[in-house]
Design an enzyme around this catalytic site. Structure first.
Site, mmCIF file in Angstrom:
data_model
loop_
_atom_site.group_PDB
_atom_site.id
_atom_site.type_symbol
_atom_site.label_atom_id
_atom_site.label_comp_id
_atom_site.label_asym_id
_atom_site.label_seq_id
_atom_site.Cartn_x
_atom_site.Cartn_y
_atom_site.Cartn_z
ATOM 1 N N LYS A 22 0.949 -1.010 -0.719
ATOM 2 C CA LYS A 22 -0.274 -0.318 0.633
ATOM 3 C C LYS A 22 0.520 1.419 -0.228
ATOM 4 O O LYS A 22 0.356 2.382 -0.677
ATOM 5 C CB LYS A 22 -0.596 -0.011 1.229
ATOM 6 N N ASN A 23 2.065 0.885 0.882
ATOM 7 C CA ASN A 23 2.527 2.531 1.166
ATOM 8 C C ASN A 23 3.611 2.841 0.242
ATOM 9 O O ASN A 23 3.489 3.964 -0.356
ATOM 10 C CB ASN A 23 3.389 2.417 2.288
ATOM 11 N N CYS A 118 -3.839 12.656 12.610
ATOM 12 C CA CYS A 118 -4.466 11.560 12.476
ATOM 13 C C CYS A 118 -4.044 11.019 14.253
ATOM 14 O O CYS A 118 -2.871 11.183 14.636
ATOM 15 C CB CYS A 118 -3.779 10.702 11.570
ATOM 16 N N ARG A 123 1.932 14.297 13.226
ATOM 17 C CA ARG A 123 2.185 14.593 11.660
ATOM 18 C C ARG A 123 2.553 15.355 10.774
ATOM 19 O O ARG A 123 1.538 15.860 9.658
ATOM 20 C CB ARG A 123 1.193 12.844 11.274
ATOM 21 N N ASP A 309 5.049 0.009 12.080
ATOM 22 C CA ASP A 309 4.223 -0.709 11.542
ATOM 23 C C ASP A 309 4.038 -1.761 11.971
ATOM 24 O O ASP A 309 2.735 -2.639 11.382
ATOM 25 C CB ASP A 309 3.604 -0.482 9.953
ATOM 26 N N ARG A 401 -8.503 -0.611 4.783
ATOM 27 C CA ARG A 401 -7.280 0.565 4.488
ATOM 28 C C ARG A 401 -5.799 -0.073 3.362
ATOM 29 O O ARG A 401 -5.564 0.440 2.704
ATOM 30 C CB ARG A 401 -7.295 1.531 5.161
HETATM 31 C C1 EPZ Z 1 4.599 6.374 6.400
HETATM 32 O O1 EPZ Z 1 3.679 7.353 6.898
HETATM 33 C C2 EPZ Z 1 3.605 5.261 6.383
HETATM 34 N N1 EPZ Z 1 2.940 6.181 5.745
HETATM 35 C C3 EPZ Z 1 3.083 5.012 8.292
HETATM 36 O O2 EPZ Z 1 1.882 3.992 7.774
HETATM 37 C C4 EPZ Z 1 4.600 4.571 8.248
HETATM 38 O O3 EPZ Z 1 4.340 4.555 9.478
HETATM 39 C C5 EPZ Z 1 5.834 5.597 8.817
HETATM 40 O O4 EPZ Z 1 5.918 6.251 7.640
HETATM 41 C C6 EPZ Z 1 6.743 5.223 9.013
HETATM 42 O O5 EPZ Z 1 7.537 4.545 8.400
HETATM 43 C C7 EPZ Z 1 2.360 5.824 4.466
HETATM 44 O O6 EPZ Z 1 3.249 5.641 3.254
HETATM 45 C C8 EPZ Z 1 1.027 6.008 3.395
HETATM 46 P P1 EPZ Z 1 7.334 9.737 8.543
HETATM 47 P P2 EPZ Z 1 4.750 9.329 7.519
HETATM 48 O O7 EPZ Z 1 6.969 10.862 7.519
HETATM 49 O O8 EPZ Z 1 5.711 9.510 6.143
HETATM 50 C C9 EPZ Z 1 6.912 12.840 11.600
HETATM 51 C C10 EPZ Z 1 0.115 2.802 7.929
HETATM 52 O O9 EPZ Z 1 -0.077 2.194 8.780
HETATM 53 N N2 EPZ Z 1 6.711 14.174 10.594
HETATM 54 O O10 EPZ Z 1 8.407 8.620 8.500
HETATM 55 O O11 EPZ Z 1 3.782 9.905 7.355
HETATM 56 C C11 EPZ Z 1 5.995 12.741 11.623
HETATM 57 O O12 EPZ Z 1 4.961 12.812 12.819
HETATM 58 C C12 EPZ Z 1 1.392 4.213 8.275
HETATM 59 O O13 EPZ Z 1 0.444 1.965 6.685
HETATM 60 C C13 EPZ Z 1 7.803 15.289 11.102
HETATM 61 O O14 EPZ Z 1 7.506 15.712 12.608
HETATM 62 O O15 EPZ Z 1 5.632 8.728 8.215
HETATM 63 C C14 EPZ Z 1 6.781 11.125 12.478
HETATM 64 O O16 EPZ Z 1 6.579 11.646 14.351
HETATM 65 C C15 EPZ Z 1 0.583 4.361 9.449
HETATM 66 N N3 EPZ Z 1 7.757 16.205 9.850
HETATM 67 C C16 EPZ Z 1 7.606 10.961 11.825
HETATM 68 O O17 EPZ Z 1 8.184 12.280 11.588
HETATM 69 C C17 EPZ Z 1 7.251 15.815 8.720
HETATM 70 O O18 EPZ Z 1 7.212 16.640 7.483
HETATM 71 C C18 EPZ Z 1 7.709 9.866 11.235
HETATM 72 O O19 EPZ Z 1 7.144 10.409 10.465
HETATM 73 C C19 EPZ Z 1 7.493 15.173 8.538
HETATM 74 C C20 EPZ Z 1 7.360 13.700 9.602
#
Ligand code: EPZ
Length: 425
Positions: A22-23, A118, A123, A309, A401
């Site tokens: 999915k991702n 969320c 996020r 995840d 989802r």
């Molecule tokens: C991706 O989310 C995945 N989603 C998530 O899967 C997964 O848990 C996550 O990566 C970590 O592996 C998709 O690919 C659609 P991050 P993402 O940016 O990209 C902070 C699922 O269940 N952050 O690596 O949103 C953020 O808040 C989902 O399939 C900022 O502060 O994750 C988090 O604490 C859930 N500012 C950390 O970084 C930003 O601009 C890592 O988030 C971006 C992120």
């Protein structure tokens, strides 16, 4: 809203084919906006989220063709008719925010709703926006929308991420393929989905070096072409089914997968006393249900560390372990919502901030529970498979989802699981 009912205590036997990730699929769908030619994705998972992304792409003018059951999605963004992603579409699924970079790179402007927080954490998207600013975009946030413009095109830039972000790395990568000059992404995320996206972009004519490493070097090109690409198998789905088998006991082969993408989970399962045999594109999971599960501690980290995840899934398994396990969730600030639901089945879990302590119990007993997010919902399935009696999970739209044909895949291995359409929810 549908519910799922399952009866625990049955060993699983057989094989489970793993679907496309999915991702990766969602970001590959966004990549279709980068070219006037068709992008055809195979091994495409049929999920609520991927269907939802199609809805947005169609609104932007992309012609999508996805014959049901074919696993083949064709997207043709020949003429874009809009560069606006409205609140109603972005709020339902955060990954839709990822159309911003491709639109900015191809058309020079875009207006995309801020995704907002969320259930699993705040996020923010500040790293995404800083990357586009470094590439020369003007960004204004107004009325809950990000208005981005780079009317003379994006320029290559050196971007050093202060911490690892999957979404920001992917988003900057997509946009940089059409920027003028070289973009270097340092401290980039290394998740397999990012390599999958980068390799698809290569097939579309992009120039990218360092794929799989924490430094990505992208030379912008004037245009990208169409391509045909097979979506990488879903490592989180594979990891989730591995935990199902570890929990229920039995012997199941997970097929059509990339074993090395779940190495950290395999290591945890082996330490928990589960037998794992690794093949070229399959993994066989075996556990005698009468043998105790050994407790293992979990520390979530960016890839290749243990994935956030699959934290909930291993927590479900550890509820029956021989001893206590300590969990540290380092990626998201509110990702233990499954803990109170697992407790309803009799689990002993205490949570303090980012740490959770799970003390294994002799018996779980089926109960009505509620899914709170995508990965949390599959942890309830795992616990239900170990529990005595019936577990009924409500709000299974979370599960829909990200898990394709979950009931069919598990019942194909002997699980007593069924969907109840409509509900009291
Ligand atoms: C991706 O989310 C995945 N989603 C998530 O899967 C997964 O848990 C996550 O990566 C970590 O592996 C998709 O690919 C659609 P991050 P993402 O940016 O990209 C902070 C699922 O269940 N952050 O690596 O949103 C953020 O808040 C989902 O399939 C900022 O502060 O994750 C988090 O604490 C859930 N500012 C950390 O970084 C930003 O601009 C890592 O988030 C971006 C992120």
């Amino acid at each position: 809203m549908d519910r799922i009912a399952l009866v625990g205590g049955i060993e699983l036997k057989g094989s489970i084919p793993i679907s496309g990730a999915k991702n990766s699929a969602l970001k590959l769908q966004a990549a279709s906006l980068l070219t006037q030619e068709p992008l055809v994705l195979t091994n495409m998972p049929e999920l609520a989220d991927t269907r939802f992304m199609i809805e947005l792409l169609e609104q932007l003018g992309v012609t999508c063709f996805w014959p049901k059951g074919s696993g083949r999605l064709s997207m043709h963004a020949e003429d874009l008719t809009s560069t606006i992603a409205p609140y109603d579409l972005v709020r339902k699924m955060r990954a839709t925010f990822n159309v911003l970079g491709p639109l900015l790179a191809r058309v020079g402007h875009a207006t995309v709703s801020l995704p907002g927080g969320c259930a699993i954490g705040a996020r923010p998207v500040d790293l995404h926006l800083k990357a586009f600013e470094a590439m020369g975009a003007d960004i204004v946030i107004e009325g809950g929308y990000v208005k981005a413009a780079a009317l003379r095109g994006l320029k290559g830039a050196k971007i050093i991420f202060p911490f690892v972000s999957v979404g920001a790395t992917e988003h900057a990568l997509l946009a940089a393929t059409l920027a003028k000059g070289e973009t270097v992404l340092e401290n980039a995320a290394r998740e397999p989905e990012i390599s999958d996206i980068a390799n698809c972009l290569l097939a579309m004519g992009a120039k990218i070096e360092g794929i799989g490493s924490s430094t990505l070097r992208i030379q912008g090109v004037d245009e990208l072409t169409g391509a045909r690409w097979s979506v990488i198998p879903d490592r989180i789905e594979a990891g989730s089914y591995a935990c199902c088998v570890a929990a229920a006991g039995g012997e199941v082969t997970l097929t059509n997968m990339v074993p090395e993408t779940i190495s950290s989970l395999i290591d945890v399962l082996q330490r928990a006393g589960v037998d794992v045999v690794v093949g070229e594109d399959w993994v066989k999971i075996t556990r005698d249900p009468h043998k105790p599960i050994k407790s293992v501690d979990i520390d979530t980290q960016p890839y290749p560390g243990f994935p956030t995840d699959t934290q909930a899934q291993v927590m479900a398994l550890m509820t029956r372990a021989n001893g206590a396990s300590i969990f540290r969730e380092n990626i998201f600030e509110n990702r233990y919502m499954h803990a109170p639901e697992l407790r309803r089945l009799g689990a002993d879990i205490s949570v303090r901030g980012s740490e959770a302590v799970v003390r294994g119990v002799e018996t779980l007993r089926g109960a009505p529970v509620m899914a709170t997010d995508l990965r949390a919902s599959v942890s309830l399935i795992i616990a239900g498979l170990m529990a005595e009696g019936e577990t009924i999970i409500s709000r299974v739209y979370h599960l829909d989802r990200g898990f394709e044909r979950l009931e069919a895949k598990l019942s194909g291995c002997g699980a007593n699981i069924r969907r109840i359409s409509g509900s009291e929810d």
